[in-house]
Design an enzyme around this catalytic site. Structure first.
Site, PDB file in Angstrom:
ATOM      1  CD  GLN A   1      -2.958  -1.077   2.281  1.00  0.00           C
ATOM      2  OE1 GLN A   1      -2.701  -1.750   3.273  1.00  0.00           O
ATOM      3  NE2 GLN A   1      -4.019  -0.321   2.205  1.00  0.00           N
TER       4      GLN A   1
ATOM      5  CG  HIS B   1      -1.339  -5.876   5.184  1.00  0.00           C
ATOM      6  ND1 HIS B   1      -1.469  -5.153   6.356  1.00  0.00           N
ATOM      7  CD2 HIS B   1      -2.446  -5.589   4.461  1.00  0.00           C
ATOM      8  CE1 HIS B   1      -2.592  -4.447   6.314  1.00  0.00           C
ATOM      9  NE2 HIS B   1      -3.198  -4.699   5.176  1.00  0.00           N
TER      10      HIS B   1
ATOM     11  CD  GLU C   1      -7.922  -6.151   8.724  1.00  0.00           C
ATOM     12  OE1 GLU C   1      -8.349  -6.237   7.555  1.00  0.00           O
ATOM     13  OE2 GLU C   1      -7.986  -5.096   9.378  1.00  0.00           O
TER      14      GLU C   1
ATOM     15  CD  GLU D   1      -5.140  -2.289   9.895  1.00  0.00           C
ATOM     16  OE1 GLU D   1      -6.181  -1.912   9.291  1.00  0.00           O
ATOM     17  OE2 GLU D   1      -4.364  -3.139   9.428  1.00  0.00           O
TER      18      GLU D   1
ATOM     19  CD  GLU E   1      -7.086   1.942   2.382  1.00  0.00           C
ATOM     20  OE1 GLU E   1      -7.770   0.904   2.475  1.00  0.00           O
ATOM     21  OE2 GLU E   1      -6.197   2.237   3.194  1.00  0.00           O
ATOM     22  CD1 TRP E   2      -6.597  -2.881   1.088  1.00  0.00           C
ATOM     23  CD2 TRP E   2      -5.196  -3.928  -0.298  1.00  0.00           C
ATOM     24  NE1 TRP E   2      -5.443  -3.180   1.801  1.00  0.00           N
ATOM     25  CE2 TRP E   2      -4.564  -3.825   0.978  1.00  0.00           C
ATOM     26  CE3 TRP E   2      -4.496  -4.551  -1.324  1.00  0.00           C
ATOM     27  CZ2 TRP E   2      -3.307  -4.322   1.249  1.00  0.00           C
ATOM     28  CZ3 TRP E   2      -3.222  -5.053  -1.069  1.00  0.00           C
ATOM     29  CH2 TRP E   2      -2.650  -4.935   0.196  1.00  0.00           C
TER      30      TRP E   2
END
Length: 1285
Positions: free
Chosen positions: A128, A230, A276, A491, A549-550
């Site tokens: 990111q 991640h 996550e 987060e 952001e993906w």
């Protein structure tokens, strides 16, 4: 035609005959022979390829992977940039005149503070923010392919090719965190940057990059908490076997994680294996497997991919965690980060409450096994059936307990309600829209009003709901997983609405919703800690920058920290006036904006101008400076495609560029009697008035802010005439101190702190300079390796007129003398004024030594030999040092030289360290000793500590108030009284990590306690006689115990099971003492048996070495923590051995005493020896010098043991025959004499190794007492858990 009609029958007849003949001669089918040497097969291009095992890790194979991705963009920064001086990114708002800041909604919290040790910082992930997608050997990740090849998979079709360019700007970014006062950063490491193919060959350049990242974080005081994965799975693993849907990835992830942890665990105290794993649901299951990339195992997404991914993710984490603690013995903590939000039933209907629980189950319960029995929740197993992989009992055991703490990313909250059609209809129909969760949720309250302010519409699930966070933390720790020891909010963050669409920077600075989000979330964390008693131990804001952001791409902004700035809106350099706070709260909006995602200023000026009195009429501009250093290495074939690259330039950042270099923390060569030490000041700087740098750095001492270049110079000091401020004469003193001294020290300190602009302004306003031009030139000469000029400037050319001796051969491209002038003809004559205690020959030796080593590094052995013979030897310095230097001629290569000499080379820190050492011998009026203010502050603090009787903390005292520790905070009261022995308790000792306590007794037992509650873990009962001593293995997995007369043996025990592993029973007289070797593979046992008086044994009971001395009857012994010394106590002799070679180094006889116990300090320098009568001495191990004596305790007849204790071993504690516990400061001052154990001796006292506010004592009254501060003792007494009194 009429003429041909008569011939027609004849033609027909002919054609019939010809046709018949032809049909008889033509075969009905043709055959084709296969040419020799060929083989055939059938192909179906529409089928999926099968899994394979990769063996090709070549550059060609890597190019083939990148061909799946296609061309990547290249940003404006392609080399590692040095941090440029800067204040805060933006000015603060004028809150009094126009608009106030977002305040707290809870004024009652103003006096509450976060607990000591609370960890906070910012976070992000490699894909990111790093950019440099294809650089320096990195392999492609799945997201490189998704963002490049799958149309509209990313909302704005942007990529992570450039983004924040953190890969090259990390030095600038960490300097920025340091400036902002952010103490921690949680990055992720890119798996494909370490292993381009996911496994196989390690990418050397990627490893070197992360080496330097960790190093830069540490020198900036930013603590890393590292995420290993991640979501940037190596693309090669998808191609090879399907990545997270295949069991093979568990081993490949373990291999990657093991490499990273083994390399960096010494510097990282917190590891997050997986970020996550819930992403397997809302991201991984939507990957277009089999369409844009192969699906070798035929799993192409959906529910099957979701739960296979989650299954293998959980196993991968558990395997790493088990290895980390049980095999590797890691020093930190490890867990994974959960993605989860709070749910509250939309009504009082039971169906809504069930929906609430199912929402929890299918999010965090799915990965809750570490806190339960290791299995999946019942609701998942019943709903999914064969869609959910089954965990074996071995796998459940692996998962259970695999997390050291709970990590949660709780961005928002929802209401939960029954799914349309009812639960039963949903779970029984796998094609139902809500399957398998079968639980509804909404961001709207039952009243129909939103739960809170909405984020950017692209993040339509994110609403600010701070009270939900507080309820969630309570619910997780008390209802869902009550076994959690502590919880960290890893987060939380907010996407300011429409920020990505703003065209001007000013419009983005007032991010009011984000500020409100952070302020209120932090307030609720504080309330959770203080009001709900939830052990929240940390919080991490997302994110350090605006990033990729993906699926939402680059238009959604979460950034807290300045990252991208419009080219025509350079932020002013006016420093802010930050307000101090007792606790971290939401950053002030202007100091933590989400600036426009556009072109950042190509560079920050290297010298910051003073802030103008009025705002400038036009924005400042700057141009990109020439870059030097390491060229970018990329497999890209499109480096020259300017059109492609140009379209992405607006997404990058740039700065001043230098080469990237790994650095050692201490590059100083240590040879024999070289006693130079690093400064105790907290800064990592080495040079006087400049931060650490491997090369030259400009000095304010040359010409200061417009002052004329030539000033009068006297005895090397640089003065500017009279002191003046704003044109007015000022007194020559400052509160009785010399004004010039104070000002110059302040200039140096501002420079040390990194405030070069402020230092320059002080020079200009005060008229004083830090140092004169001669000192500045000397500094530059040393840092540049210009030894001829350095000698001339230091000593004067008349003293050493040989021009610096041997020079570098010009074949290397430059002469030793970089000044380009004949040094021997220099007119300089005076040299710098040296300190009274300076040794000129020793200073010259240091410089010649550096010169010699640099010649060896360059393999110029001929010139190096001449320097050794003609320049070093005539100085008549230590012969041992000369011999050590001469032996370095045998080194085969530069790396061997650096290793043997403990020296980091010319390009490292060795020149800066040399300058630091030389500066100590130069008159302070000429060259202020380095970090002078920090040294003075250290002396003040040390004076406070020395005069503070109860000082018992490792934390540095605050400078704001005079320091004093209260008696009530010192361990003075017994908080627990343990009564599990039936006779006198002779000895006790905490484990090295402080989690356990073991005690031995005359009753033949050993009791091991858990120090959290002091409940009994094991009672070891196999000894047949009283147990006199015990010792913990270095990893705390074993103990060794020694028994008295009758049994005369030593036993080794497994601490986890409480089983005796081995009994060494070769003794005919009592075993008195034992200690472990640092390796944990051997033990040293002392005995009254002259045959085995002092021997080293392996764990199978074999003698490895026996120390032979006349009449060797050992009372006690100890091995130093560094493993270098063994100290043995006999009746009245102390023997010291080299524990590596087993050679006896020294021996001391003490008359009229009986020696009883010895303890060695943590620095392995001193030993504490107890002896009859009534004596305890602190002695230096290698010299026998008595440093301090301690008096007051009674020891005449029995073995009474003493030990070091408290923070930084600031205290000495001992039992006594008068039933008391005596505590002294390390300087010999008696602090307390506590009534310890009635009716007999206090035999042993042990201070807790990690909690200085706790110690334990053992007495003849059959009891073990745990001592704590008065308040803690009262609390323990009022909340007895059954293990105390």
């Amino acid at each position: 035609m009429a003429q041909l009609l008569p011939l027609l029958p004849l033609l027909v007849s002919f054609l019939s005959v010809a046709t018949a003949q032809l049909s008889n001669s033509t075969p009905r089918s043709l055959t084709f022979a296969l040419p020799a040497g060929y083989s055939t097969a059938s192909f179906n291009a529409s089928t999926q390829p099968t899994a394979f095992t990769r063996t090709d890790f070549s550059e060609n194979a890597l190019n083939e992977l990148w061909n799946l991705v296609g061309p990547v963009a290249i940003g404006p920064v392609t080399m590692t940039a040095a941090p440029t001086p800067r204040a805060t990114p933006y000015a603060h708002p004028d809150t009094e005149r126009f608009h106030g800041l977002v305040g707290s909604s809870y004024p009652e919290l103003k006096d509450l503070k976060l607990p000591r040790g609370f960890k906070w910082g910012v976070s992000s992930s490699s894909y990111q923010i790093e950019g440099a997608a294809k650089d320096e050997g990195k392999g492609p990740s799945i997201w490189d392919l998704l963002s490049h090849r799958v149309p509209n998979f990313v909302m704005d079709n942007s990529t992570g090719d450039v983004v924040a360019s953190h890969y090259y700007l990390y030095k600038q970014d960490f300097a920025g965190l340091k400036t902002l006062g952010v103490p921690r950063f949680s990055p992720s490491i890119s798996w494909p940057r370490i292993f381009p193919f996911g496994h196989g060959t390690v990418n050397e350049e990627g490893v070197k990059h992360y080496d330097d990242v960790i190093f830069e974080m540490h020198i900036n005081g930013v603590h890393p908490s590292v995420t290993l994965f991640h979501w940037d799975t190596p693309l090669a693993l998808f191609q090879e076997y399907g990545a997270w849907t295949h069991r093979r990835i568990v081993d490949h992830f373990f291999n990657y994680a093991k490499f990273v942890i083994e390399r960096y665990d010494e510097y990282v105290d917190e590891w997050f294996t997986i970020n996550e794993p819930q992403y397997c649901n809302w991201q991984y299951s939507y990957y277009p497997a089999g369409e844009y990339y192969p699906a070798p195992n035929r799993v192409t997404g959906g529910t099957e991919a979701r739960f296979l991914c989650g299954h293998h993710t959980l196993l991968a984490h558990a395997k790493v965690a088990k290895w980390y603690h049980e095999e590797f013995k890691g020093k930190g903590r490890i867990t994974f980060k959960n993605s989860g939000n709070y749910y509250e039933a939309n009504s009082t209907k039971p169906e809504d409450e069930i929906a609430r629980q199912r929402n929890f189950d299918f999010a965090i319960g799915w990965f809750g096994g570490p806190w339960t029995d290791g299995d999946y929740p019942t609701s998942l197993k019943e709903t999914l059936g064969d869609l959910l992989p089954t965990l074996t009992q071995e796998e459940k055991d692996l998962i259970k307990g695999s997390c050291d703490f709970y990590a949660i990313d709780p961005y928002s909250s929802f209401t939960a309600f029954e799914v349309s059609g009812g639960l039963e209809a949903c779970v029984s129909n796998r094609s139902a829209p809500g399957f398998p969760d079968c639980a509804g949720s909404s961001s709207v309250a039952s009243s129909g009003f939103p739960l809170g302010p909405a984020a950017d519409p692209a993040m339509d699930w994110l609403y600010s709901a701070p009270t939900g966070l507080r309820r969630f933390l309570k619910h997780i720790t008390s209802e869902l997983f009550p076994s959690i020891p502590d919880i960290v909010v890893t987060e939380f963050g907010f996407a300011e609405p429409f920020e990505g669409q703003l065209a001007k920077l000013n419009a983005a600075l007032w991010d009011l919703r984000r500020a409100d989000y952070f302020q209120n979330y932090l307030d609720n964390i504080l309330m959770s800690i203080h009001y709900d008693k939830v052990n929240v131990s940390g919080a991490w804001g997302w994110a350090i920058f605006d990033n990729f952001e993906w699926g939402q791409g680059s238009q959604v902004r979460f950034g807290l920290h300045e990252s991208f700035v419009l080219a025509d809106e350079i932020p002013p350099t006016t420093p802010p006036s930050p307000a101090a706070s007792d606790r971290p709260s939401a950053p002030n909006p202007p100091a933590s904006p989400s600036p426009i995602f556009s072109a950042r200023s190509p560079s920050t000026p290297e010298t910051l101008p003073a802030a103008p009195a009025q705002p400038p009429t036009a924005p400042a501009t700057s141009s990109l400076p020439a870059t030097t250093g390491k060229r970018r290495h990329s497999l890209s074939a499109s480096e020259g495609l300017s059109d492609s690259s140009a379209s992405h330039v607006h997404r990058g950042r740039s700065s001043r560029h230098i080469s990237k270099r790994r650095r050692r923390a201490d590059g100083t060569m240590r040879l024999d009697s070289d006693a130079s030490k690093r400064s105790r000041s907290p800064s990592q700087s080495y040079t006087n008035g400049s931060t650490r740098s491997p090369g030259p750095r400009s000095s304010m001492g040359r010409v200061g802010n417009g002052d004329p270049a030539h000033k009068p110079e006297s005895n090397g000091s640089y003065t500017n005439g009279t002191s003046a401020t704003n044109g007015k004469l000022v007194p020559s003193t400052f509160f009785g101190h010399d004004r010039e001294e104070v000002t110059r020290i302040l200039i140096q300190s501002l420079t040390d702190l990194g405030y070069q602009g402020a230092a320059g302004a002080l020079c200009k306003e005060s008229g004083y300079q830090l140092e004169g031009p001669t000192v500045a030139s000397f500094r530059s000469a040393v840092l540049n390796g210009d030894w001829a000029e350095a000698e001339e400037l230091l000593f004067g050319s008349h003293s050493y007129d040989h021009g610096g001796g041997i020079g570098l051969d010009r074949a290397y491209g430059k002469s030793w003398n970089k000044s380009g002038r004949p040094v021997a003809n220099s007119q300089h004559s005076g040299g710098l004024t040296l300190a009274d205690s300076a040794n000129r020959d020793e200073m010259l030796f240091w410089m010649k030594q550096q010169k010699y080593l640099e010649l060896l590094e360059r393999r110029d052995l001929g010139n190096a030999l001449m320097v050794l013979r003609q320049e070093l030897t005539p100085l008549h310095q230590d012969v041992g040092r000369l011999h050590a230097l001469s032996s370095l001629m045998m080194c085969q290569h530069a790396e061997d030289l650096k290793c043997q000499a403990q020296w980091d080379g010319a390009a490292g820190e060795s020149r800066a360290q040399l300058l630091s050492e030389l500066s100590k011998s130069i008159s302070p009026s000429v060259m202020i000793p380095e970090h002078r203010l920090a040294v003075l502050l250290d002396e003040i603090k040390q004076s406070w500590i020395s005069n503070c009787l109860y000082h018992n903390t490792a934390a540095s005292p605050s400078l704001y108030v005079d320091h004093n520790c209260e008696r009530e905070d010192f361990p003075l009261r017994p908080a627990h009284e343990l009564q599990h022995h039936k006779d006198e308790v002779w000895y006790l000792k905490y484990s090295n990590d402080g989690t356990k306590l073991a005690s031995t007794s005359k009753d033949t037992t050993v009791v091991i306690y858990d120090t959290t509650t002091y409940r009994v873990l094991h009672v070891l009962e196999e000894h047949e006689a009283g147990v006199t001593h015990l010792a913990w293995s270095p990893d705390d997995t074993k103990i060794i115990t020694c028994s008295a007369q009758q049994e005369n043996s030593a036993r080794i025990w497994d601490v986890k099971s409480g089983m005796c592993i081995f009994c060494i029973s070769d003794f005919t007289y009592p075993c008195t003492t034992a200690a472990w070797a640092p390796s944990g593979k051997h033990v040293v046992i002392g005995s009254q048996d002259t045959k085995y008086g002092c021997c080293v044994w392996d764990l199978d009971g074999h003698v490895v070495h026996s120390f032979h001395e006349d009449n060797l009857r050992v009372n006690d012994l100890a091995v130093s923590p560094d493993g270098s010394r063994l100290v043995v106590l006999l009746e009245n002799r102390i023997l010291v051995y080299d524990f590596i070679s087993y050679e006896k180094l020294c021996e001391w006889h003490l008359e009229d005493v009986k020696l009883t116990s010895v303890t060695i300090s943590q620095d392995s320098v001193h030993m504490l020896v107890s002896m009859n009568k009534d004596k305890i001495k602190l002695m230096e191990i290698d010299t026998g010098e008595v440093i301090q004596r301690f008096q007051g305790q009674v020891q005449k007849q029995y073995i009474i043991r003493s030990s070091f204790g408290g923070a930084d071993e600031s205290f000495v504690v001992s039992g006594s025959e008068d039933s008391r516990i005596y505590i002294w400061r390390i300087n010999g001052i008696l602090v307390e004499a506590l009534d310890g154990h009635p009716d007999g001796c206090v035999n042993s006292v042990a201070w807790h190794p990690t909690d200085p506010r706790v110690f334990a004592s053992a007495g003849d009254d059959k009891r073990v007492r745990i001592w704590k501060p008065i308040a803690a003792a009262h609390a323990a007494a009022s909340s007895s858990n059954g293990y105390g009194r």
